[in-house]
Design an enzyme around this catalytic site. Structure first.
Site, PDB file in Angstrom:
ATOM      1  N   LYS A 151       0.842  -1.195   0.000  1.00 22.29           N
ATOM      2  CA  LYS A 151       0.000   0.000   0.000  1.00 22.29           C
ATOM      3  C   LYS A 151       0.878   1.246   0.000  1.00 22.29           C
ATOM      4  CE  LYS A 151      -3.976  -1.954   2.519  1.00 22.29           C
ATOM      5  NZ  LYS A 151      -5.005  -1.807   1.490  1.00 22.29           N
ATOM      6  N   ARG A 211     -10.287 -11.891   2.130  1.00 21.51           N
ATOM      7  CA  ARG A 211     -11.129 -12.986   1.642  1.00 21.51           C
ATOM      8  C   ARG A 211     -10.376 -14.310   1.634  1.00 21.51           C
ATOM      9  NH1 ARG A 211     -12.155  -9.687  -3.792  1.00 21.51           N
ATOM     10  NH2 ARG A 211     -11.788  -8.035  -2.275  1.00 21.51           N
TER      11      ARG A 211
HETATM   12  N1  BES Z   1      -8.360  -4.055   4.468  1.00 17.84           N
HETATM   13  C1  BES Z   1      -8.579  -3.608   3.150  1.00 17.84           C
HETATM   14  C2  BES Z   1      -9.946  -2.934   2.981  1.00 17.84           C
HETATM   15  C3  BES Z   1     -10.089  -1.594   3.623  1.00 17.84           C
HETATM   16  C4  BES Z   1      -9.898  -0.459   2.875  1.00 17.84           C
HETATM   17  C5  BES Z   1     -10.479  -1.469   4.927  1.00 17.84           C
HETATM   18  C6  BES Z   1     -10.065   0.781   3.459  1.00 17.84           C
HETATM   19  C7  BES Z   1     -10.635  -0.236   5.517  1.00 17.84           C
HETATM   20  C8  BES Z   1     -10.435   0.899   4.781  1.00 17.84           C
HETATM   21  C9  BES Z   1      -8.506  -4.774   2.176  1.00 17.84           C
HETATM   22  O1  BES Z   1      -7.689  -5.824   2.536  1.00 17.84           O
HETATM   23  C10 BES Z   1      -7.940  -4.211   0.924  1.00 17.84           C
HETATM   24  O2  BES Z   1      -6.771  -3.927   0.912  1.00 17.84           O
HETATM   25  N2  BES Z   1      -8.776  -4.038  -0.075  1.00 17.84           N
HETATM   26  C11 BES Z   1      -8.376  -3.445  -1.284  1.00 17.84           C
HETATM   27  C12 BES Z   1      -8.312  -4.524  -2.317  1.00 17.84           C
HETATM   28  C13 BES Z   1      -7.788  -4.067  -3.646  1.00 17.84           C
HETATM   29  C14 BES Z   1      -6.486  -3.345  -3.566  1.00 17.84           C
HETATM   30  C15 BES Z   1      -7.580  -5.283  -4.492  1.00 17.84           C
HETATM   31  C16 BES Z   1      -9.405  -2.378  -1.590  1.00 17.84           C
HETATM   32  O3  BES Z   1     -10.595  -2.630  -1.370  1.00 17.84           O
HETATM   33  O4  BES Z   1      -9.012  -1.291  -1.961  1.00 17.84           O
HETATM   34 MN    MN Z   2      -5.683  -5.591   1.803  1.00 18.89          MN
END
Ligand code: BES
Ligand code: MN
Ligand code: ZN
Length: 498
Positions: A274, A349
């Site tokens: 990230k 997931r």
């Molecule tokens: N933990 C995150 C989702 C999340 C995003 C929670 C913002 C709280 C605030 C999840 O694991 C994630 O990283 N999701 C990504 C997936 C994508 C990069 C494939 C998302 O939803 O942006």
């Molecule tokens: Mn994630």
């Protein structure tokens, strides 16, 4: 387990609220004790307590009009204070809000009293007042030199019906604690709460609160074929932990409900690292689903819940390293389903898949999962409403009813099978990421693959797990959203005709 040396600490209690709330003494009294701060709800131009040193003209001259959430402190002749609170309405949720306003206005005061308004059942009123006051007073101060608020040590609830007040206040303490434990766990930084420490907290709470616990460590997960957990964990120096909690009711209830929680202790994204923007500093909260289940289950015994409840907390962090899984890797989930890892940041997931399969393997009447799963859920519904979907409308309706009871709003989204093709993979049974749109729905469709057709609902709390604003019983930081919802859900659960 020793803490990382850079934390500068040997030990840390990840659930400080537990002790704070155990020290809170709630008393049912027929008259307000002398010398304390007494909260009384008033309506604009409505009746005022006899003890009020000011009438409405005087109150208006000091800027108090009795508007919702408004408060004014007034000196009393016995040396105490009267705190008038403008009523926000007659519902239970309004009373919770009004008690929160009271608690905020008295943030440095530890001995309080509150007059029950006498409009609802006295037990319900007592519960709402305790919940609102305790949750509003919450701050994650464990890592600060000076605490930002004083704890409430004594709360006297003034009512003629002291018996009902005792029952309601016990419920209120349990509900508030469920939320505050979930908040503590989510607020605790990743170095102070690894998957192993999470398992330690779960063991301690299970022992103290009469739950059975089993923890599956890395070797056990290899043995069990939990390739989702192991794959996400592959880049980490901290081992994964699958924590199983069981609540056996004393009385025979109507059914069994199994809860599965995402427990990503820190989500760095894995090799799909990230970027360093603020939302990713918030990724310590990516175990909020698991935390909500632990906070809820720690309180089932004392609430006398009559259904059987099983919880699976899928705990590991998601980090990049030379041993981390790559995009294109294929993992085998427990039960044999293969998953192409299209993105290592869609890790929730993957761990949830193993947890859901485990949930299907023992008799249960319903499975409910809770996870900070997708940014898409936050985009769709913002930071105040969670998303719910499922394969069973009755079960989803039970989630909606619980959400309304505890004022943790959810909105139902469609589990639209027309989007399932986005998850088709050329090398595996399924891939872990769909296209650019409907991301929370495709995440739900992915999870559905692992529930073996059992009644199932999925709550995506990505948007609501964190809170920048500061209102009512919701101070800034991790919210503990879902803990009270789950308590209410399992308490009122009845098997569906699936
Ligand atoms: N933990 C995150 C989702 C999340 C995003 C929670 C913002 C709280 C605030 C999840 O694991 C994630 O990283 N999701 C990504 C997936 C994508 C990069 C494939 C998302 O939803 O942006
Ligand atoms: Mn994630
Ligand atoms: Zn995540």
């Amino acid at each position: 387990m020793a803490l990382a040396s850079f934390t500068g600490r040997d030990t840390f209690d990840p659930v400080p609220s537990k002790a704070t709330l155990e020290a809170l003494e709630v008393r049912a009294v027929t008259d307000s004790p002398d010398g304390v701060t007494l909260g009384v709800i008033v309506e604009s131009d409505g009746p005022l307590p006899d003890s009020s040193p000011l009438g409405w003209d005087g109150l208006r001259s000091v800027g108090f009009e009795g508007k919702p959430g408004q408060t004014v402190p007034l000196p009393l002749s016995d040396g105490g204070r009267l705190l008038l609170i403008g009523s926000s309405g007659d519902d239970a949720a309004n009373l919770r809000d009004d008690a929160a306003s009271f608690s905020r206005a008295t943030a440095q005061v530890s001995e309080l009293a509150f007059q029950l308004p006498g409009k609802l059942d006295a037990a319900v009123e007592a519960q709402m007042i305790v919940e609102g006051a305790a949750m509003a007073r919450y701050r994650f101060d464990a890592l600060k030199r000076e605490p930002s608020v004083a704890p409430i040590n004594e709360l006297s609830l003034v009512s003629a019906d002291t018996e009902a007040v005792d029952i309601g206040s016990a419920r209120g303490i349990a509900m508030a604690e469920a939320t505050c434990i979930a908040r503590d766990l989510a607020n605790t930084p990743p170095a102070l709460l690894t998957a192993t420490q999470m398992a330690d907290v779960a063991k301690r709470l299970a022992e103290e609160r009469g739950l059975e616990i089993e923890v599956f460590d890395k070797d056990a997960l290899v043995e069990m074929g939990c390739g989702g957990m192991l794959g996400v964990n592959a880049g980490s120096t901290e081992p994964p932990q699958m924590i199983k909690l069981t609540y056996e009711p004393e009385a025979d209830g109507t059914g069994t409900i199994t809860l599965v929680g995402k427990g990503i202790m820190y989500d760095a994204g894995g090799l799909a690292l990230k970027p360093a923007d603020p939302v990713h500093a918030a990724m310590k909260n990516d175990m909020s689903g698991a935390g909500a289940i632990l906070g809820a289950m720690a309180n089932l015994t004392r609430l006398g819940v009559e259904n059987r409840v099983i919880g699976y907390l899928c705990c590991t962090d998601n980090r990049p390293s030379g041993s981390a899984i790559a995009m294109g890797d294929v993992l085998t989930i427990r039960g044999g389903t293969t998953v192409e890892v299209a993105n290592t940041d869609a890790e929730g997931r993957l761990v949830m898949a193993d947890g859901l399969v485990l949930a299907t393997e023992e008799p249960t009447d319903a499975i409910v999962d809770i996870a900070t799963l997708t940014g898409a859920a936050m985009r769709a519904l913002g930071t105040e409403i969670a998303q719910v979907m499922g394969n069973d409308d009755d079960l989803v309706a039970q989630v909606e009813a619980a959400a309304a009871n505890v004022d943790e709003p959810v909105w139902k989204f469609p589990l639209a099978h027309r989007y399932r093709k986005q998850l088709n993979s050329t090398v595996a049974d399924i891939k872990n990421l769909g296209g650019a749109n409907a991301g929370s729905i495709t995440a739900g469709l992915f999870l559905e693959e692992f529930v073996a057709g059992k009644p199932w609902a999925h709550i995506d709390i990505a948007g609501v797990a964190d809170n920048e604003t500061d209102a009512s019983w919701r101070p800034p930081g991790c919210t503990g959203f879902g803990a009270r919802l789950l308590v209410d859900l399992v308490a009122n659960f009845r098997p569906t005709h699936h």
